[in-house]
Design a protein around this motif. Structure first.
Motif, PDB file in Angstrom:
ATOM      1  N   MET A  56      20.813   2.714 -11.969  1.00 32.66           N
ATOM      2  CA  MET A  56      20.575   3.894 -11.148  1.00 32.66           C
ATOM      3  C   MET A  56      19.647   4.960 -11.598  1.00 32.66           C
ATOM      4  N   GLU A  57      19.213   4.830 -12.823  1.00 32.36           N
ATOM      5  CA  GLU A  57      18.215   5.646 -13.616  1.00 32.36           C
ATOM      6  C   GLU A  57      16.922   4.850 -13.163  1.00 32.36           C
ATOM      7  N   ASN A  58      16.792   3.571 -13.048  1.00 34.61           N
ATOM      8  CA  ASN A  58      15.663   2.936 -12.910  1.00 34.61           C
ATOM      9  C   ASN A  58      14.931   3.406 -11.542  1.00 34.61           C
ATOM     10  N   LEU A  59      16.206   3.282 -10.448  1.00 39.12           N
ATOM     11  CA  LEU A  59      15.640   3.703  -9.142  1.00 39.12           C
ATOM     12  C   LEU A  59      15.209   5.035  -9.040  1.00 39.12           C
ATOM     13  N   ALA A  60      15.793   6.068  -9.880  1.00 43.17           N
ATOM     14  CA  ALA A  60      15.472   7.456  -9.922  1.00 43.17           C
ATOM     15  C   ALA A  60      14.015   7.706 -10.459  1.00 43.17           C
ATOM     16  N   LEU A  61      13.700   6.734 -11.411  1.00 44.43           N
ATOM     17  CA  LEU A  61      12.509   6.977 -12.047  1.00 44.43           C
ATOM     18  C   LEU A  61      11.536   6.405 -11.177  1.00 44.43           C
ATOM     19  N   ARG A  62      11.580   5.346 -10.330  1.00 44.51           N
ATOM     20  CA  ARG A  62      10.591   4.835  -9.450  1.00 44.51           C
ATOM     21  C   ARG A  62      10.708   5.825  -8.372  1.00 44.51           C
ATOM     22  N   GLU A  63      11.495   6.363  -7.883  1.00 45.40           N
ATOM     23  CA  GLU A  63      11.090   7.497  -6.867  1.00 45.40           C
ATOM     24  C   GLU A  63      10.387   8.651  -7.210  1.00 45.40           C
ATOM     25  N   ASN A  64      10.484   8.912  -8.474  1.00 46.13           N
ATOM     26  CA  ASN A  64       9.747  10.004  -9.018  1.00 46.13           C
ATOM     27  C   ASN A  64       8.239   9.844  -9.639  1.00 46.13           C
ATOM     28  N   PHE A  65       8.052   8.504  -9.922  1.00 46.96           N
ATOM     29  CA  PHE A  65       6.602   8.408 -10.473  1.00 46.96           C
ATOM     30  C   PHE A  65       6.309   7.093 -10.001  1.00 46.96           C
ATOM     31  N   SER A  66       5.020   7.114  -9.100  1.00 49.06           N
ATOM     32  CA  SER A  66       4.416   6.163  -8.699  1.00 49.06           C
ATOM     33  C   SER A  66       3.896   4.955  -9.706  1.00 49.06           C
ATOM     34  N   ASP A  67       3.840   5.420 -10.868  1.00 51.36           N
ATOM     35  CA  ASP A  67       3.274   4.359 -11.875  1.00 51.36           C
ATOM     36  C   ASP A  67       4.534   3.626 -12.608  1.00 51.36           C
ATOM     37  N   ILE A  68       5.649   3.869 -12.106  1.00 51.04           N
ATOM     38  CA  ILE A  68       6.884   3.122 -12.541  1.00 51.04           C
ATOM     39  C   ILE A  68       7.286   2.186 -11.491  1.00 51.04           C
ATOM     40  N   ASN A  75      13.966  -8.935 -14.030  1.00 47.75           N
ATOM     41  CA  ASN A  75      15.103  -8.761 -13.164  1.00 47.75           C
ATOM     42  C   ASN A  75      14.809  -7.163 -12.521  1.00 47.75           C
ATOM     43  N   LYS A  76      14.604  -7.101 -11.351  1.00 47.56           N
ATOM     44  CA  LYS A  76      14.018  -5.820 -10.692  1.00 47.56           C
ATOM     45  C   LYS A  76      15.182  -4.632 -10.684  1.00 47.56           C
ATOM     46  N   GLU A  77      16.239  -4.900 -10.801  1.00 43.70           N
ATOM     47  CA  GLU A  77      17.301  -4.026 -10.991  1.00 43.70           C
ATOM     48  C   GLU A  77      17.618  -3.459 -12.442  1.00 43.70           C
ATOM     49  N   HIS A  78      17.373  -4.319 -13.398  1.00 41.70           N
ATOM     50  CA  HIS A  78      17.702  -3.807 -14.862  1.00 41.70           C
ATOM     51  C   HIS A  78      16.257  -3.229 -15.527  1.00 41.70           C
ATOM     52  N   TRP A  79      15.307  -3.833 -14.983  1.00 40.35           N
ATOM     53  CA  TRP A  79      13.941  -3.451 -15.766  1.00 40.35           C
ATOM     54  C   TRP A  79      12.808  -2.838 -14.934  1.00 40.35           C
ATOM     55  N   ASN A  80      12.255  -1.852 -15.430  1.00 36.84           N
ATOM     56  CA  ASN A  80      11.034  -1.029 -15.036  1.00 36.84           C
ATOM     57  C   ASN A  80       9.752  -1.453 -15.750  1.00 36.84           C
ATOM     58  N   SER A  81       8.904  -1.444 -15.133  1.00 38.27           N
ATOM     59  CA  SER A  81       7.362  -1.707 -15.702  1.00 38.27           C
ATOM     60  C   SER A  81       6.517  -0.177 -15.425  1.00 38.27           C
ATOM     61  N   ILE A  82       6.047   0.291 -16.604  1.00 35.44           N
ATOM     62  CA  ILE A  82       5.204   1.493 -16.517  1.00 35.44           C
ATOM     63  C   ILE A  82       3.825   1.078 -16.664  1.00 35.44           C
ATOM     64  N   TYR A  83       2.921   1.769 -15.660  1.00 34.70           N
ATOM     65  CA  TYR A  83       1.485   1.710 -16.001  1.00 34.70           C
ATOM     66  C   TYR A  83       1.104   2.645 -17.100  1.00 34.70           C
ATOM     67  N   LEU A  84       0.392   2.135 -18.064  1.00 31.76           N
ATOM     68  CA  LEU A  84       0.095   2.897 -19.145  1.00 31.76           C
ATOM     69  C   LEU A  84      -1.125   3.782 -18.984  1.00 31.76           C
ATOM     70  N   GLU A  85      -1.973   3.277 -18.092  1.00 26.83           N
ATOM     71  CA  GLU A  85      -3.043   4.314 -17.645  1.00 26.83           C
ATOM     72  C   GLU A  85      -2.737   5.157 -16.634  1.00 26.83           C
ATOM     73  N   GLY A  86      -1.336   5.335 -16.243  1.00 26.78           N
ATOM     74  CA  GLY A  86      -1.050   6.304 -15.218  1.00 26.78           C
ATOM     75  C   GLY A  86      -0.481   7.454 -15.521  1.00 26.78           C
ATOM     76  N   HIS A  87       0.306   8.180 -14.819  1.00 26.60           N
ATOM     77  CA  HIS A  87       0.598   9.525 -14.996  1.00 26.60           C
ATOM     78  C   HIS A  87       1.973   9.823 -15.413  1.00 26.60           C
ATOM     79  N   VAL A  88       2.575   8.990 -16.136  1.00 22.17           N
ATOM     80  CA  VAL A  88       3.986   9.061 -16.792  1.00 22.17           C
ATOM     81  C   VAL A  88       3.807   9.726 -18.236  1.00 22.17           C
TER      82      VAL A  88
END
Length: 120
Positions: A56-68, A75-88
């Motif tokens: 649930m938190e992973n989905l919310a983070l993806r919805e709020n940040f395009s760099d996540i 596993n796309k449900e349990h893991w997020n990747s964050i672009y380090l040169e992005g705006h997180v």
């Protein structure tokens, strides 16, 4: 956030084991052999950190940040990747590292948890 800051922050976690996986070109950070963070790059070489999280938190983070994005090669449900040169924000990345570490820690046996907590 700079790679060296992420590396040091992940390594500072109690019981953290670090390895560089040459064939993947990534740094992995583990707790009792279970990964909680991975720093590497996507297929274009853009630097990313991949972290475990609750679905649930992973989905919310993806919805709020395009760099996540959903976990790169994970596993796309349990893991997020964050672009380090992005705006997180750096403090959010640190909170996500903490949450990933605690998810893995809480999945360990009570005996292993106690050994990690009492290690220096």
């Amino acid at each position: 956030m700079q790679y060296s800051g992420l590396h040091n922050y992940c390594k500072s976690k109690k019981g953290c084991q670090h390895e560089f996986k040459t064939e993947w070109g990534v740094d992995r950070y583990m707790l009792s052999g279970k990964m909680f963070a991975m720093i590497g790059g996507d297929k274009a070489g853009k630097p990313i950190i991949t972290l475990k999280g609750s679905p649930m938190e992973n989905l919310a983070l993806r919805e709020n940040f395009s760099d996540i994005i959903p976990g790169y090669y994970m596993n796309k449900e349990h893991w997020n990747s964050i672009y380090l040169e992005g705006h997180v924000p750096d403090d959010l990345i640190k909170k996500m590292i903490d949450a990933s570490y605690h998810l893995v820690f809480s999945g360990l046996s009570k005996k292993l948890q106690k050994e990690i907590e009492t290690s220096s």
